[in-house]
Design a protein around this motif. Sequence first.
Motif, mmCIF file in Angstrom:
data_model
loop_
_atom_site.group_PDB
_atom_site.id
_atom_site.type_symbol
_atom_site.label_atom_id
_atom_site.label_comp_id
_atom_site.label_asym_id
_atom_site.label_seq_id
_atom_site.Cartn_x
_atom_site.Cartn_y
_atom_site.Cartn_z
ATOM 1 N N ALA A 213 0.825 -1.206 0.000
ATOM 2 C CA ALA A 213 0.000 0.000 0.000
ATOM 3 C C ALA A 213 0.861 1.259 0.000
ATOM 4 O O ALA A 213 0.675 2.164 -0.832
ATOM 5 C CB ALA A 213 -0.935 -0.013 1.219
ATOM 6 N N PHE A 214 1.806 1.330 0.909
ATOM 7 C CA PHE A 214 2.561 2.574 1.042
ATOM 8 C C PHE A 214 3.635 2.731 -0.024
ATOM 9 O O PHE A 214 3.989 3.862 -0.377
ATOM 10 C CB PHE A 214 3.156 2.680 2.448
ATOM 11 N N LEU A 215 4.137 1.627 -0.551
ATOM 12 C CA LEU A 215 5.061 1.748 -1.675
ATOM 13 C C LEU A 215 4.330 2.286 -2.896
ATOM 14 O O LEU A 215 4.827 3.187 -3.597
ATOM 15 C CB LEU A 215 5.701 0.387 -1.977
ATOM 16 N N GLY A 216 3.141 1.760 -3.163
ATOM 17 C CA GLY A 216 2.334 2.295 -4.265
ATOM 18 C C GLY A 216 1.945 3.736 -4.030
ATOM 19 O O GLY A 216 1.920 4.548 -4.963
ATOM 20 N N PHE A 217 1.637 4.083 -2.772
ATOM 21 C CA PHE A 217 1.277 5.464 -2.446
ATOM 22 C C PHE A 217 2.453 6.411 -2.698
ATOM 23 O O PHE A 217 2.276 7.507 -3.241
ATOM 24 C CB PHE A 217 0.849 5.549 -0.983
ATOM 25 N N ALA B 43 -3.023 8.626 -7.302
ATOM 26 C CA ALA B 43 -2.393 9.759 -7.989
ATOM 27 C C ALA B 43 -3.333 10.946 -8.195
ATOM 28 O O ALA B 43 -2.966 12.093 -7.963
ATOM 29 C CB ALA B 43 -1.825 9.297 -9.336
ATOM 30 N N PHE B 44 -4.546 10.682 -8.613
ATOM 31 C CA PHE B 44 -5.405 11.779 -9.071
ATOM 32 C C PHE B 44 -5.893 12.708 -7.954
ATOM 33 O O PHE B 44 -5.914 13.922 -8.152
ATOM 34 C CB PHE B 44 -6.577 11.221 -9.875
ATOM 35 N N PRO B 45 -6.285 12.209 -6.767
ATOM 36 C CA PRO B 45 -6.641 13.158 -5.704
ATOM 37 C C PRO B 45 -5.475 14.059 -5.302
ATOM 38 O O PRO B 45 -5.674 15.257 -5.049
ATOM 39 C CB PRO B 45 -7.062 12.249 -4.543
ATOM 40 N N ILE B 46 -4.275 13.505 -5.261
ATOM 41 C CA ILE B 46 -3.116 14.330 -4.899
ATOM 42 C C ILE B 46 -2.822 15.336 -5.995
ATOM 43 O O ILE B 46 -2.513 16.512 -5.714
ATOM 44 C CB ILE B 46 -1.897 13.427 -4.622
ATOM 45 N N TYR B 47 -2.931 14.911 -7.246
ATOM 46 C CA TYR B 47 -2.697 15.847 -8.349
ATOM 47 C C TYR B 47 -3.691 16.999 -8.307
ATOM 48 O O TYR B 47 -3.311 18.176 -8.381
ATOM 49 C CB TYR B 47 -2.807 15.124 -9.690
ATOM 50 N N LEU B 48 -4.983 16.683 -8.209
ATOM 51 C CA LEU B 48 -6.013 17.718 -8.244
ATOM 52 C C LEU B 48 -5.868 18.702 -7.090
ATOM 53 O O LEU B 48 -5.983 19.923 -7.274
ATOM 54 C CB LEU B 48 -7.401 17.074 -8.201
ATOM 55 N N PHE C 63 -7.679 11.816 1.019
ATOM 56 C CA PHE C 63 -8.511 11.119 0.037
ATOM 57 C C PHE C 63 -7.753 9.935 -0.561
ATOM 58 O O PHE C 63 -8.303 8.837 -0.736
ATOM 59 C CB PHE C 63 -8.938 12.072 -1.068
ATOM 60 N N SER C 64 -6.490 10.153 -0.890
ATOM 61 C CA SER C 64 -5.699 9.106 -1.542
ATOM 62 C C SER C 64 -5.471 7.907 -0.637
ATOM 63 O O SER C 64 -5.429 6.767 -1.106
ATOM 64 C CB SER C 64 -4.355 9.682 -2.004
ATOM 65 N N LEU C 65 -5.308 8.148 0.661
ATOM 66 C CA LEU C 65 -5.099 7.030 1.575
ATOM 67 C C LEU C 65 -6.322 6.118 1.620
ATOM 68 O O LEU C 65 -6.191 4.893 1.707
ATOM 69 C CB LEU C 65 -4.773 7.562 2.977
ATOM 70 N N GLY C 66 -7.507 6.707 1.558
ATOM 71 C CA GLY C 66 -8.705 5.878 1.501
ATOM 72 C C GLY C 66 -8.775 5.061 0.225
ATOM 73 O O GLY C 66 -9.078 3.861 0.249
ATOM 74 N N ILE C 67 -8.484 5.700 -0.901
ATOM 75 C CA ILE C 67 -8.482 4.997 -2.183
ATOM 76 C C ILE C 67 -7.392 3.930 -2.215
ATOM 77 O O ILE C 67 -7.564 2.858 -2.819
ATOM 78 C CB ILE C 67 -8.293 6.006 -3.328
#
Length: 258
Positions: free
Chosen positions: A67-71, A134-139, A185-189
Motif C-alpha cells: 500500500a505505502f510503496l504504491g502510495f 495519484a489523481f486526488p493528490i494531483y487535483l 482522500f488518496s489514503l482511503g483509495i
Amino acid sequence: MTERKFTTAWQPWVLPVLILAVWQVLGVTGFLSQRILPTPLEVVEALIEVVLDGTLLEYVGSSTQRAFLGFIIGGSIAFLIGLLNGLFPVAERFIDTTVQMLRTIPHLALIPLVILWFGIGETSKLFLVSLGVAFPIYLNTFHGIRSVDPGLIEMGRVYGLKGVSLFTHVILPGALSHILLGVRFSLGIMWITLIVAETIAADSGIGYMASHAREFMRMDVVVLCVILYALLGKCSDLVTKFLERRLLQWHHNFANKA
C-alpha cells in the motif's frame, strides 16, 4: 483545554461500541446466522488464531508494504505534475487535459489488462495502487497552488523573496492544506484499491487471507480481514490528521486543534 479533550475523548467510541454490543446480542440470540455474520467474540477468537500461527503479522506487513510503496510512487509523480501545472500555465495547457481524461477511467476496471501486462505479481498491485492514489493528490496540489492568495505572493516579492525561496516560504505553505486533503482522500483509495487487487490476484496479504478463508467458509476470518482494512485505513487517516496539526499550526482552521 487538556481536561476538556480528556472528557470528550470517549465520545467517538460510543457508536462503535454500541454497534458491537447489538451485533453480539443479535448473533447470540440467533437473529443473525453465524454462517452469514459471526459474532464479535468469534472474530476475536479468529484474531487470536491467526496471531498465534504467525499469518496475521506476515499478511498485514505484506499489505502495508504494498500500500505505502504504491502510495509513494503514485503520490510523488502526482505531486510533481500538480506542482508543474500549478506553477506554469504553459505546462497546464499541454498536460492537464490528458490527466483529466485518464482520471475519468475507473482504475479498478483496468485489472484484467493489468494482469495481462504485469501478471499477478507485485508489479500489478503497485501499478493499481499508484494509479488510484495519484489523481486526488494531483487535483488538490494543482488547486492548492492556484488558490494561494496573489496578495501574499506579491508581499513575498516585496520582501525580496523569489524563485525557490518564494515557493518554499509562501506558495507551498499556502497550498499545504489542499495537498494534505488530497493525501487523506488518496489514503482511503489506496486501501480500497489494495483490497480489490489482493482479492483477485495475490498470493499473500490481507485480501489473499480473506479469499482463502472464503473458500473454506471461514466467515469469522473474512470479517476479521474487513476489520483489519478498516483499522489500517483509520490509522492512515490519523497520521494525516497529525501532520495537519503539526504543519498547519499557523492556519486559522487548525490553530485550535494543535
